[in-house]
Design a protein around this motif. Structure first.
Motif, PDB file in Angstrom:
ATOM      1  N   TRP A   1      -0.316  -4.786  -6.103  1.00 20.70           N
ATOM      2  CA  TRP A   1       0.486  -4.144  -5.060  1.00 20.70           C
ATOM      3  C   TRP A   1      -0.365  -3.127  -4.315  1.00 20.70           C
ATOM      4  CZ3 TRP A   1       5.296  -4.700  -2.970  1.00 20.70           C
ATOM      5  CH2 TRP A   1       6.171  -5.580  -3.613  1.00 20.70           C
ATOM      6  N   VAL A   2      -0.305  -3.186  -2.983  1.00 20.74           N
ATOM      7  CA  VAL A   2      -0.994  -2.201  -2.159  1.00 20.74           C
ATOM      8  C   VAL A   2      -0.030  -1.039  -1.914  1.00 20.74           C
ATOM      9  CG1 VAL A   2      -2.189  -1.750   0.004  1.00 20.74           C
ATOM     10  CG2 VAL A   2      -2.314  -4.032  -1.042  1.00 20.74           C
ATOM     11  N   VAL A   3      -0.357   0.127  -2.472  1.00 20.10           N
ATOM     12  CA  VAL A   3       0.507   1.305  -2.361  1.00 20.10           C
ATOM     13  C   VAL A   3      -0.374   2.519  -2.091  1.00 20.10           C
ATOM     14  CG1 VAL A   3       2.248   2.753  -3.488  1.00 20.10           C
ATOM     15  CG2 VAL A   3       2.141   0.298  -4.006  1.00 20.10           C
ATOM     16  N   LYS A   4       0.038   3.336  -1.129  1.00 16.48           N
ATOM     17  CA  LYS A   4      -0.705   4.563  -0.826  1.00 16.48           C
ATOM     18  C   LYS A   4      -0.847   5.411  -2.091  1.00 16.48           C
ATOM     19  CE  LYS A   4       1.195   4.767   3.858  1.00 16.48           C
ATOM     20  NZ  LYS A   4       2.086   5.523   4.779  1.00 16.48           N
ATOM     21  N   SER A   5      -1.987   6.046  -2.208  1.00 14.80           N
ATOM     22  CA  SER A   5      -2.274   6.799  -3.436  1.00 14.80           C
ATOM     23  C   SER A   5      -1.259   7.908  -3.683  1.00 14.80           C
ATOM     24  CB  SER A   5      -3.691   7.377  -3.379  1.00 14.80           C
ATOM     25  OG  SER A   5      -3.840   8.194  -2.221  1.00 14.80           O
ATOM     26  N   ASP A   6      -0.762   8.547  -2.609  1.00 10.51           N
ATOM     27  CA  ASP A   6       0.176   9.648  -2.801  1.00 10.51           C
ATOM     28  C   ASP A   6       1.599   9.176  -3.073  1.00 10.51           C
ATOM     29  OD1 ASP A   6       0.597   8.626  -0.281  1.00 10.51           O
ATOM     30  OD2 ASP A   6       0.924  10.569   0.674  1.00 10.51           O
ATOM     31  N   ARG A   7       1.812   7.845  -3.088  1.00 10.51           N
ATOM     32  CA  ARG A   7       3.144   7.318  -3.371  1.00 10.51           C
ATOM     33  C   ARG A   7       3.164   6.467  -4.635  1.00 10.51           C
ATOM     34  NH1 ARG A   7       6.478   7.227   1.223  1.00 10.51           N
ATOM     35  NH2 ARG A   7       8.124   6.816  -0.321  1.00 10.51           N
ATOM     36  N   GLN A   8       2.031   6.348  -5.303  1.00  4.21           N
ATOM     37  CA  GLN A   8       1.954   5.434  -6.439  1.00  4.21           C
ATOM     38  C   GLN A   8       2.797   5.888  -7.629  1.00  4.21           C
ATOM     39  OE1 GLN A   8      -2.083   4.380  -7.455  1.00  4.21           O
ATOM     40  NE2 GLN A   8      -2.462   3.376  -5.477  1.00  4.21           N
ATOM     41  N   ARG A   9       3.047   7.191  -7.722  1.00  2.00           N
ATOM     42  CA  ARG A   9       3.867   7.674  -8.843  1.00  2.00           C
ATOM     43  C   ARG A   9       5.312   7.190  -8.734  1.00  2.00           C
ATOM     44  NH1 ARG A   9       6.896  12.168  -7.309  1.00  2.00           N
ATOM     45  NH2 ARG A   9       6.341  13.090  -5.280  1.00  2.00           N
ATOM     46  N   GLU A  10       5.705   6.741  -7.526  1.00  2.00           N
ATOM     47  CA  GLU A  10       7.065   6.246  -7.331  1.00  2.00           C
ATOM     48  C   GLU A  10       7.209   4.767  -7.696  1.00  2.00           C
ATOM     49  OE1 GLU A  10       8.376   7.246  -3.318  1.00  2.00           O
ATOM     50  OE2 GLU A  10       6.700   8.656  -3.233  1.00  2.00           O
ATOM     51  N   ALA A  11       6.083   4.094  -7.918  1.00  3.72           N
ATOM     52  CA  ALA A  11       6.134   2.669  -8.222  1.00  3.72           C
ATOM     53  C   ALA A  11       6.553   2.436  -9.669  1.00  3.72           C
ATOM     54  CB  ALA A  11       4.774   2.027  -7.961  1.00  3.72           C
ATOM     55  N   PRO A  12       7.221   1.312  -9.941  1.00  5.55           N
ATOM     56  CA  PRO A  12       7.587   1.000 -11.328  1.00  5.55           C
ATOM     57  C   PRO A  12       6.357   0.880 -12.224  1.00  5.55           C
ATOM     58  CG  PRO A  12       8.754  -0.421  -9.776  1.00  5.55           C
ATOM     59  CD  PRO A  12       7.721   0.310  -8.982  1.00  5.55           C
ATOM     60  N   GLN A  13       6.542   1.160 -13.490  1.00  4.02           N
ATOM     61  CA  GLN A  13       5.454   1.050 -14.452  1.00  4.02           C
ATOM     62  C   GLN A  13       5.071  -0.422 -14.652  1.00  4.02           C
ATOM     63  OE1 GLN A  13       3.846   3.732 -15.984  1.00  4.02           O
ATOM     64  NE2 GLN A  13       5.038   4.885 -14.457  1.00  4.02           N
ATOM     65  N   GLY A  14       3.806  -0.639 -15.016  1.00  7.05           N
ATOM     66  CA  GLY A  14       3.364  -1.979 -15.384  1.00  7.05           C
ATOM     67  C   GLY A  14       2.811  -2.803 -14.241  1.00  7.05           C
ATOM     68  N   LEU A  15       2.724  -2.242 -13.037  1.00  2.00           N
ATOM     69  CA  LEU A  15       2.175  -2.983 -11.910  1.00  2.00           C
ATOM     70  C   LEU A  15       0.722  -2.599 -11.682  1.00  2.00           C
ATOM     71  CD1 LEU A  15       5.073  -2.632  -9.284  1.00  2.00           C
ATOM     72  CD2 LEU A  15       4.719  -4.454 -10.966  1.00  2.00           C
ATOM     73  N   GLN A  16      -0.088  -3.564 -11.234  1.00  2.00           N
ATOM     74  CA  GLN A  16      -1.441  -3.232 -10.801  1.00  2.00           C
ATOM     75  C   GLN A  16      -1.348  -2.697  -9.381  1.00  2.00           C
ATOM     76  OE1 GLN A  16      -4.288  -6.434 -10.568  1.00  2.00           O
ATOM     77  NE2 GLN A  16      -5.857  -5.124  -9.620  1.00  2.00           N
ATOM     78  N   LEU A  17      -1.747  -1.451  -9.163  1.00  2.00           N
ATOM     79  CA  LEU A  17      -1.663  -0.797  -7.869  1.00  2.00           C
ATOM     80  C   LEU A  17      -3.053  -0.573  -7.308  1.00  2.00           C
ATOM     81  CD1 LEU A  17       1.027   1.929  -8.700  1.00  2.00           C
ATOM     82  CD2 LEU A  17       1.404  -0.406  -7.876  1.00  2.00           C
ATOM     83  N   VAL A  18      -3.217  -0.828  -6.020  1.00  2.24           N
ATOM     84  CA  VAL A  18      -4.490  -0.556  -5.363  1.00  2.24           C
ATOM     85  C   VAL A  18      -4.208   0.278  -4.117  1.00  2.24           C
ATOM     86  CG1 VAL A  18      -5.615  -2.621  -6.234  1.00  2.24           C
ATOM     87  CG2 VAL A  18      -4.405  -2.724  -4.063  1.00  2.24           C
ATOM     88  N   SER A  19      -5.051   1.251  -3.850  1.00  2.05           N
ATOM     89  CA  SER A  19      -4.889   2.124  -2.682  1.00  2.05           C
ATOM     90  C   SER A  19      -5.566   1.493  -1.477  1.00  2.05           C
ATOM     91  CB  SER A  19      -5.504   3.496  -2.958  1.00  2.05           C
ATOM     92  OG  SER A  19      -4.918   4.096  -4.082  1.00  2.05           O
ATOM     93  N   PRO A  20      -4.949   1.556  -0.315  1.00  2.14           N
ATOM     94  CA  PRO A  20      -5.576   0.999   0.894  1.00  2.14           C
ATOM     95  C   PRO A  20      -6.982   1.559   1.104  1.00  2.14           C
ATOM     96  CG  PRO A  20      -3.310   1.643   1.345  1.00  2.14           C
ATOM     97  CD  PRO A  20      -3.627   2.151  -0.033  1.00  2.14           C
ATOM     98  N   GLY A  21      -7.925   0.670   1.341  1.00  2.00           N
ATOM     99  CA  GLY A  21      -9.302   1.063   1.606  1.00  2.00           C
ATOM    100  C   GLY A  21     -10.177   1.242   0.393  1.00  2.00           C
ATOM    101  N   SER A  22      -9.577   1.255  -0.794  1.00  2.00           N
ATOM    102  CA  SER A  22     -10.360   1.465  -2.014  1.00  2.00           C
ATOM    103  C   SER A  22     -11.163   0.218  -2.361  1.00  2.00           C
ATOM    104  CB  SER A  22      -9.436   1.819  -3.175  1.00  2.00           C
ATOM    105  OG  SER A  22      -8.601   0.715  -3.502  1.00  2.00           O
ATOM    106  N   ARG A  23     -12.064   0.368  -3.341  1.00  3.06           N
ATOM    107  CA  ARG A  23     -12.860  -0.776  -3.787  1.00  3.06           C
ATOM    108  C   ARG A  23     -11.963  -1.865  -4.371  1.00  3.06           C
ATOM    109  NH1 ARG A  23     -17.925  -0.810  -8.138  1.00  3.06           N
ATOM    110  NH2 ARG A  23     -17.851  -3.048  -8.546  1.00  3.06           N
ATOM    111  N   ALA A  24     -10.978  -1.474  -5.174  1.00 10.60           N
ATOM    112  CA  ALA A  24     -10.083  -2.466  -5.772  1.00 10.60           C
ATOM    113  C   ALA A  24      -9.279  -3.187  -4.691  1.00 10.60           C
ATOM    114  CB  ALA A  24      -9.150  -1.785  -6.768  1.00 10.60           C
ATOM    115  N   TYR A  25      -8.875  -2.444  -3.683  1.00 17.46           N
ATOM    116  CA  TYR A  25      -8.138  -3.042  -2.563  1.00 17.46           C
ATOM    117  C   TYR A  25      -8.999  -4.071  -1.842  1.00 17.46           C
ATOM    118  CZ  TYR A  25      -6.373  -3.255   2.264  1.00 17.46           C
ATOM    119  OH  TYR A  25      -5.948  -3.672   3.501  1.00 17.46           O
ATOM    120  N   ARG A  26     -10.215  -3.717  -1.528  1.00 19.82           N
ATOM    121  CA  ARG A  26     -11.098  -4.632  -0.809  1.00 19.82           C
ATOM    122  C   ARG A  26     -11.385  -5.890  -1.626  1.00 19.82           C
ATOM    123  NH1 ARG A  26     -13.605  -2.008   3.620  1.00 19.82           N
ATOM    124  NH2 ARG A  26     -13.082   0.197   3.709  1.00 19.82           N
ATOM    125  N   GLU A  27     -11.403  -5.725  -2.924  1.00 19.93           N
ATOM    126  CA  GLU A  27     -11.647  -6.894  -3.768  1.00 19.93           C
ATOM    127  C   GLU A  27     -10.465  -7.848  -3.736  1.00 19.93           C
ATOM    128  OE1 GLU A  27     -12.448  -8.021  -8.464  1.00 19.93           O
ATOM    129  OE2 GLU A  27     -13.049  -6.051  -7.700  1.00 19.93           O
TER     130      GLU A  27
END
Length: 733
Positions: free
Chosen positions: A387-413
């Motif tokens: 899931w692509v989620v802004k870093s400052d909003r990731q705490r609102e996401a349900p537990q257990g998901l792989q989260l990537v921040s827009p523009g990050s290395r994980a996101y680009r991958e």
């Protein structure tokens, strides 16, 4: 007998067909019949034809049992036509206002000739209307007779050789037994023979047809495929006609020359014949040139000089692009490490078991993508997801998901390697589509307000939108999800491209049919609602003409007027979330609860006894629950003028207004005090609204999507009829 039979074949053009038919039926001349030929279209074309026929006796509909192609569909229309003149109109094009009257007057002035030729203009998605480059040929001149044979006006053979820029006297067509052959260049063996055989021809100096230039997927002749080899058979038919009419022998040199020019245009065009088939194409072209070369005529090379053709033009354009791009290329090569990393990742194989999800411009998981993701975990657990989620909003996401921040290395991958992409808006431009990947656009609501290209006319909403870039993003879509046929027709028109529409319903609405009394009670308890309280969900949409959120109601005063048993759940639009933080929530007063930061509007809907909405798409979702809906629209005129609308929710017409309507706070109070919010009239309106807009929402939309997009199943799960569905019970039930 009508003067005109307007024949409109249709196949996969549901987004444009209504506009086409309207352009005919709104003509000032009413002496016509409109014959709609449904060429076994798999979309809604047949249904649209039937709807028009039910409203207007001039419309006749022919449903073909199997798809036969444009030419033979026209033949089928001719078989039942009764008009004195035949006019063929493609189903994504339109007649300009007053055209039939102008044609009728010109026919009267010229003694009812066998063929009348008129002009056209190309229309583009950005609003441009460009008249054909041959407009000069239609202008009256002293040396141009009003009525003539084509031998007297040979210059007219320079015109685009299509069937739809002419009308034909029916008796002339029958006399020569003209019919369209099968194939993709079916206009060629119709237009040359009809023009050569006609003894009386005239012209009309007028743009009659607006020829729509569709961006993607609108014309088989604008695609790269072997189907262009059909041109050889079609020119064989042209010369067979000449063979059968010796008086036309004098036309052989011209037809031979025009044929070779046509071959050259097709064969050298970079977007017609595939490169690996071009040699074979030109070998067949040489054989046709030799086969139809008149005795004593010089040989003409179909290949011509490629540098002067469209291939040469494309090559020159490419060279210019490379020269101008060099500085940018150098900057990319010397750019940030992350960009280099992304380029490396894009060279690696696509991971067939990886899916990327996002919603609402990288906000926490929600809406259709979240519902699809949940069903994907159930039906295809082997497919990994991120899931692509802004870093400052990731705490609102349900537990257990792989989260990537827009523009990050994980996101680009993940955006470089994933097979599947799911979003209810567009992925950013830094995530270009790779070949072999699958993009699903789920959208995030049934539109009341204008969307996409329609915003070009509404600067309050569209002034900052780059429509060229918007369409480039749309071109990534492989699938577009639709909740109802109404939405389908809008999406396909305002986001024109070659994607496939999935009329599966909205997955986010599945919960309204899977939830029972326990889930409804749990939703209410999570909000602190007491048994017996009447919860009103107030969910207004965004106001483009305002910079900040301001409720149109004094919610405390409104709730107090209703009485202590009422509670208002105040839900601000998500685009105001900078003003309504995610942790915001709780009582604004004794009877108002701010739920703007609640993660699930579906939970709020389950908890609510009724919805107060304006022009928000939540209206269509909430209708699935078959609970009261009240439209509060105190700024209708301003909103309609600044944003534009497709529906008049205030009209009171069944299928358009979902329930009671109020324009002021006092009227809204009276709606509830009088019981009009939940009386028989409101129930009747809601029923018609549900029938129109909830046609595919039956609780299994997410399953249909997963099976079609991720599992590749061809046959979707059947949609349960509306009368057989059981939505979640009302809170008081």
């Amino acid at each position: 007998m009508p003067q005109f039979s307007v024949i409109v074949p249709a196949y996969r053009v549901q987004a444009y067909l209504g506009e086409c038919l309207d352009s005919v039926l709104e003509q000032s001349c009413a002496d016509f019949e409109l014959i709609g030929v449904d060429d076994a279209s798999p979309d809604g074309c047949g249904e649209i034809f039937d709807q028009y026929a039910a409203r207007d006796p001039r419309v006749r509909v022919l449903h073909l049992p199997e798809n036969v192609g444009l030419g033979r569909a026209r033949n089928a229309g001719m078989e039942i036509a009764t008009g004195e003149y035949l006019l063929f109109l493609d189903s994504d094009d339109t007649l300009t206002p007053g055209s039939l009257e102008a044609i009728a007057e010109r026919l009267r002035q010229t003694g009812d000739p066998e063929v009348l030729i008129y002009d056209y203009a190309r229309t583009y998605w950005d609003g441009r209307v460009v008249r054909s480059r041959d407009a000069e040929l239609f202008r009256p001149a002293p040396d141009r007779p009003d009525v003539f044979t084509i031998a007297e006006r040979e210059d007219l053979l320079r015109l685009l050789m299509v069937v739809w820029n002419k009308v034909y006297r029916r008796s002339f067509v029958d006399k020569h037994e003209f019919r369209f052959p099968p194939g993709y260049y079916e206009d060629t063996p119709w237009t040359y023979p009809t023009l050569l055989a006609a003894e009386t021809v005239t012209t009309l100096d007028r743009v009659v047809v607006h020829y729509r230039q569709r961006r993607q997927g609108g014309n088989i002749l604008a695609t790269r495929s072997r189907k262009h080899f059909d041109i050889f058979d079609q020119y064989d038919r042209v010369f067979q006609f000449v063979d059968a009419h010796p008086q036309l022998d004098a036309w052989r040199p011209l037809l031979h020359r025009r044929m070779v020019e046509h071959f050259r245009t097709i064969g050298t065009h970079p977007d017609r014949v595939p490169a690996d088939m071009r040699r074979e194409f030109f070998e067949l072209a040489e054989q046709a040139e030799q086969r139809h070369r008149p005795a004593g005529a010089p040989e003409i090379d179909p290949r011509g000089n490629w540098r002067s053709g469209s291939l040469g033009q494309a090559a020159r354009t490419a060279r210019r692009w490379v020269r101008t791009a060099k500085p940018g290329v150098r900057r990319v090569v010397a750019g940030p490490v992350l960009e280099s990393y992304q380029r490396v990742q894009r060279r690696l194989p696509v991971e067939e078991d990886l899916a990327v999800f996002a919603s609402y411009w990288s906000r926490p998981p929600a809406c259709n993508p979240a519902a699809i993701h949940a069903k994907l975990r159930e039906l295809a657990p082997a497919i990994r997801s991120a899931w692509v989620v802004k870093s400052d909003r990731q705490r609102e996401a349900p537990q257990g998901l792989q989260l990537v921040s827009p523009g990050s290395r994980a996101y680009r991958e993940v955006i470089s390697r994933a097979k599947f992409f799911v979003n209810n808006v567009n992925f950013p431009d830094g995530a270009p589509k790779r070949p072999g990947t699958v993009h699903l656009q789920t959208h995030h609501g049934t539109p009341v307000k204008k969307m996409g290209l329609d915003l070009q006319d509404y600067p309050a909403a569209g002034a900052t939108m780059d429509f060229e870039k918007l369409l480039q993003r749309v071109d990534r879509w492989d699938y577009s999800l639709s909740a109802n046929r109404y939405s389908t027709l809008i999406w396909e028109r305002v986001y024109p491209s070659s994607y496939r529409t999935l009329e599966f319903g909205y997955p986010r609405n599945d919960v309204y049919y899977s939830a029972g009394a326990a889930e409804v009670l749990a939703a209410r308890e999570s909000l602190g609602l007491e048994p017996g309280q009447i919860a009103l969900l107030y969910a207004p949409t965004l106001r483009d003409y305002r910079a900040s959120y301001r409720p149109h109601l004094d919610l405390e005063r409104f709730a107090a007027k209703l009485g202590p048993e009422y509670v208002v759940l105040n839900r601000a639009h998500y685009l105001y979330d900078a003003q309504t933080p995610a942790d915001r929530g709780g009582r604004q007063g004794s009877q108002v609860l701010d739920v703007s930061g609640h993660p699930s509007v579906e939970t709020l809907a389950l908890a609510a006894d009724a919805l107060i909405a304006d022009y928000s798409s939540v209206t269509f979702d909430y209708a699935n629950l078959d609970r009261p809906i009240v439209i509060f629209a105190d700024d209708w005129e301003i909103y309609r003028e600044t944003r534009g609308v497709y529906l008049d929710l205030l009209s009171g017409r069944p299928g358009e207004t979902p329930g009671a309507v109020a324009r002021t706070e006092d009227e809204l109070v009276e709606v509830f005090r009088s019981g009009a919010w939940d009386d028989s009239r409101a129930t009747e309106l809601r029923g018609a609204f549900r029938e129109r807009f909830n046609e595919f929402d039956d609780g299994r939309a997410a399953e249909r999507v997963v099976r079609a997009v991720f599992l590749g199943e061809d046959t979707p799960v059947p949609v349960l009829p509306l009368h057989e569905r059981t939505p979640a019970p009302r809170p008081g039930a």
